[in-house]
Design a protein around this motif. Structure first.
Motif, PDB file in Angstrom:
ATOM      1  N   CYS A  16      18.221 -31.425  53.020  1.00 49.90           N
ATOM      2  CA  CYS A  16      18.293 -32.601  52.328  1.00 49.90           C
ATOM      3  C   CYS A  16      19.645 -33.485  52.807  1.00 49.90           C
ATOM      4  O   CYS A  16      19.835 -34.585  51.904  1.00 49.90           O
ATOM      5  N   GLN A  17      20.412 -33.150  53.612  1.00 52.96           N
ATOM      6  CA  GLN A  17      21.633 -33.632  53.941  1.00 52.96           C
ATOM      7  C   GLN A  17      21.381 -35.238  54.294  1.00 52.96           C
ATOM      8  O   GLN A  17      22.056 -35.941  53.936  1.00 52.96           O
ATOM      9  N   ILE A  18      20.453 -35.524  55.175  1.00 51.77           N
ATOM     10  CA  ILE A  18      20.178 -37.033  55.681  1.00 51.77           C
ATOM     11  C   ILE A  18      20.076 -37.908  54.254  1.00 51.77           C
ATOM     12  O   ILE A  18      20.528 -38.742  54.132  1.00 51.77           O
ATOM     13  N   LEU A  19      19.221 -37.322  53.381  1.00 49.16           N
ATOM     14  CA  LEU A  19      18.884 -38.041  52.255  1.00 49.16           C
ATOM     15  C   LEU A  19      20.192 -37.904  51.363  1.00 49.16           C
ATOM     16  O   LEU A  19      20.476 -39.305  50.902  1.00 49.16           O
ATOM     17  N   LYS A  20      21.029 -37.149  51.117  1.00 41.52           N
ATOM     18  CA  LYS A  20      22.420 -37.338  50.660  1.00 41.52           C
ATOM     19  C   LYS A  20      23.162 -38.147  51.239  1.00 41.52           C
ATOM     20  O   LYS A  20      23.784 -39.059  50.557  1.00 41.52           O
ATOM     21  N   ASP A  21      23.268 -38.255  52.489  1.00 45.10           N
ATOM     22  CA  ASP A  21      24.073 -39.104  53.276  1.00 45.10           C
ATOM     23  C   ASP A  21      23.619 -40.567  52.985  1.00 45.10           C
ATOM     24  O   ASP A  21      24.587 -41.481  52.640  1.00 45.10           O
ATOM     25  N   GLU A  22      22.305 -40.896  53.086  1.00 42.47           N
ATOM     26  CA  GLU A  22      21.814 -42.025  52.676  1.00 42.47           C
ATOM     27  C   GLU A  22      22.161 -42.622  51.297  1.00 42.47           C
ATOM     28  O   GLU A  22      22.444 -43.686  51.197  1.00 42.47           O
ATOM     29  N   TYR A  23      21.913 -41.686  50.483  1.00 39.11           N
ATOM     30  CA  TYR A  23      22.262 -42.101  48.973  1.00 39.11           C
ATOM     31  C   TYR A  23      23.782 -42.291  48.760  1.00 39.11           C
ATOM     32  O   TYR A  23      24.171 -43.130  48.071  1.00 39.11           O
ATOM     33  N   ASP A  24      24.695 -41.302  49.404  1.00 35.97           N
ATOM     34  CA  ASP A  24      26.073 -41.593  49.064  1.00 35.97           C
ATOM     35  C   ASP A  24      26.476 -42.815  49.663  1.00 35.97           C
ATOM     36  O   ASP A  24      27.206 -43.671  49.007  1.00 35.97           O
ATOM     37  N   ALA A  25      26.028 -43.226  50.898  1.00 33.65           N
ATOM     38  CA  ALA A  25      26.446 -44.407  51.406  1.00 33.65           C
ATOM     39  C   ALA A  25      26.014 -45.709  50.536  1.00 33.65           C
ATOM     40  O   ALA A  25      26.586 -46.621  50.357  1.00 33.65           O
ATOM     41  N   CYS A  26      24.674 -45.625  50.042  1.00 35.09           N
ATOM     42  CA  CYS A  26      24.107 -46.844  49.107  1.00 35.09           C
ATOM     43  C   CYS A  26      25.007 -46.696  47.960  1.00 35.09           C
ATOM     44  O   CYS A  26      25.482 -47.839  47.507  1.00 35.09           O
ATOM     45  N   PHE A  27      25.288 -45.623  47.196  1.00 36.93           N
ATOM     46  CA  PHE A  27      25.899 -45.504  46.047  1.00 36.93           C
ATOM     47  C   PHE A  27      27.463 -46.300  46.228  1.00 36.93           C
ATOM     48  O   PHE A  27      27.741 -46.982  45.491  1.00 36.93           O
ATOM     49  N   ASN A  28      28.235 -45.935  47.442  1.00 41.06           N
ATOM     50  CA  ASN A  28      29.345 -46.201  47.738  1.00 41.06           C
ATOM     51  C   ASN A  28      29.714 -47.792  47.893  1.00 41.06           C
ATOM     52  O   ASN A  28      30.467 -48.588  47.220  1.00 41.06           O
ATOM     53  N   SER A  29      28.381 -48.388  48.505  1.00 43.56           N
ATOM     54  CA  SER A  29      28.247 -49.677  48.635  1.00 43.56           C
ATOM     55  C   SER A  29      28.175 -50.560  47.176  1.00 43.56           C
ATOM     56  O   SER A  29      28.738 -51.446  47.084  1.00 43.56           O
ATOM     57  N   TRP A  30      27.073 -50.004  46.511  1.00 48.61           N
ATOM     58  CA  TRP A  30      26.859 -50.637  45.157  1.00 48.61           C
ATOM     59  C   TRP A  30      28.122 -50.716  44.265  1.00 48.61           C
ATOM     60  O   TRP A  30      28.356 -51.622  44.060  1.00 48.61           O
ATOM     61  N   PHE A  31      28.406 -49.296  44.361  1.00 50.99           N
ATOM     62  CA  PHE A  31      29.830 -49.401  43.549  1.00 50.99           C
ATOM     63  C   PHE A  31      31.010 -50.369  43.771  1.00 50.99           C
ATOM     64  O   PHE A  31      31.630 -51.172  43.103  1.00 50.99           O
ATOM     65  N   SER A  32      31.298 -50.497  45.070  1.00 51.64           N
ATOM     66  CA  SER A  32      32.356 -51.258  45.495  1.00 51.64           C
ATOM     67  C   SER A  32      32.023 -52.626  45.527  1.00 51.64           C
ATOM     68  O   SER A  32      32.803 -53.577  45.383  1.00 51.64           O
ATOM     69  N   GLU A  33      30.822 -53.143  46.094  1.00 48.77           N
ATOM     70  CA  GLU A  33      30.403 -54.466  46.220  1.00 48.77           C
ATOM     71  C   GLU A  33      29.739 -55.049  44.940  1.00 48.77           C
ATOM     72  O   GLU A  33      29.542 -56.188  44.802  1.00 48.77           O
ATOM     73  N   HIS A  34      29.307 -54.206  44.084  1.00 46.28           N
ATOM     74  CA  HIS A  34      28.584 -54.648  42.975  1.00 46.28           C
ATOM     75  C   HIS A  34      29.501 -54.427  41.509  1.00 46.28           C
ATOM     76  O   HIS A  34      29.853 -55.299  40.810  1.00 46.28           O
ATOM     77  N   TYR A  35      29.323 -52.910  41.371  1.00 44.56           N
ATOM     78  CA  TYR A  35      29.950 -52.448  40.024  1.00 44.56           C
ATOM     79  C   TYR A  35      31.349 -53.159  39.823  1.00 44.56           C
ATOM     80  O   TYR A  35      31.639 -53.458  38.699  1.00 44.56           O
TER      81      TYR A  35
END
Length: 71
Positions: free
Chosen positions: A8-27
């Motif tokens: 599951c590591q690749i999926l986790k890395d993809e989700y983490d990157a997406c979340f961090n981008s969303w959090f900093s750039e949107h939220y």
């Protein structure tokens, strides 16, 4: 932090990157709409659920893991 399952590591890395981008750039800029990473999260969550079943981990085992004391 690594995923509970290496598969599951690749999926986790993809989700983490997406979340961090969303959090900093949107939220943090006031856009608090549902985050753009929902589909990635669902895929990662499904992978984790499969890993929990595969490794026969019960929730009480997770809840009773010793915790480290932080100072």
């Amino acid at each position: 932090m690594s995923s509970i399952s290496p598969s599951c590591q690749i999926l986790k890395d993809e989700y983490d990157a997406c979340f961090n981008s969303w959090f900093s750039e949107h939220y943090l800029k006031g856009d608090t709409k549902a985050d753009m990473c929902t589909n990635l999260f669902k895929k990662y969550q499904a992978c984790i659920k499969d890993a929990i079943k595969e490794h026969k981990i019960t929730l009480w085992e997770l809840e009773n893991e010793p915790t480290t004391k932080r100072n």
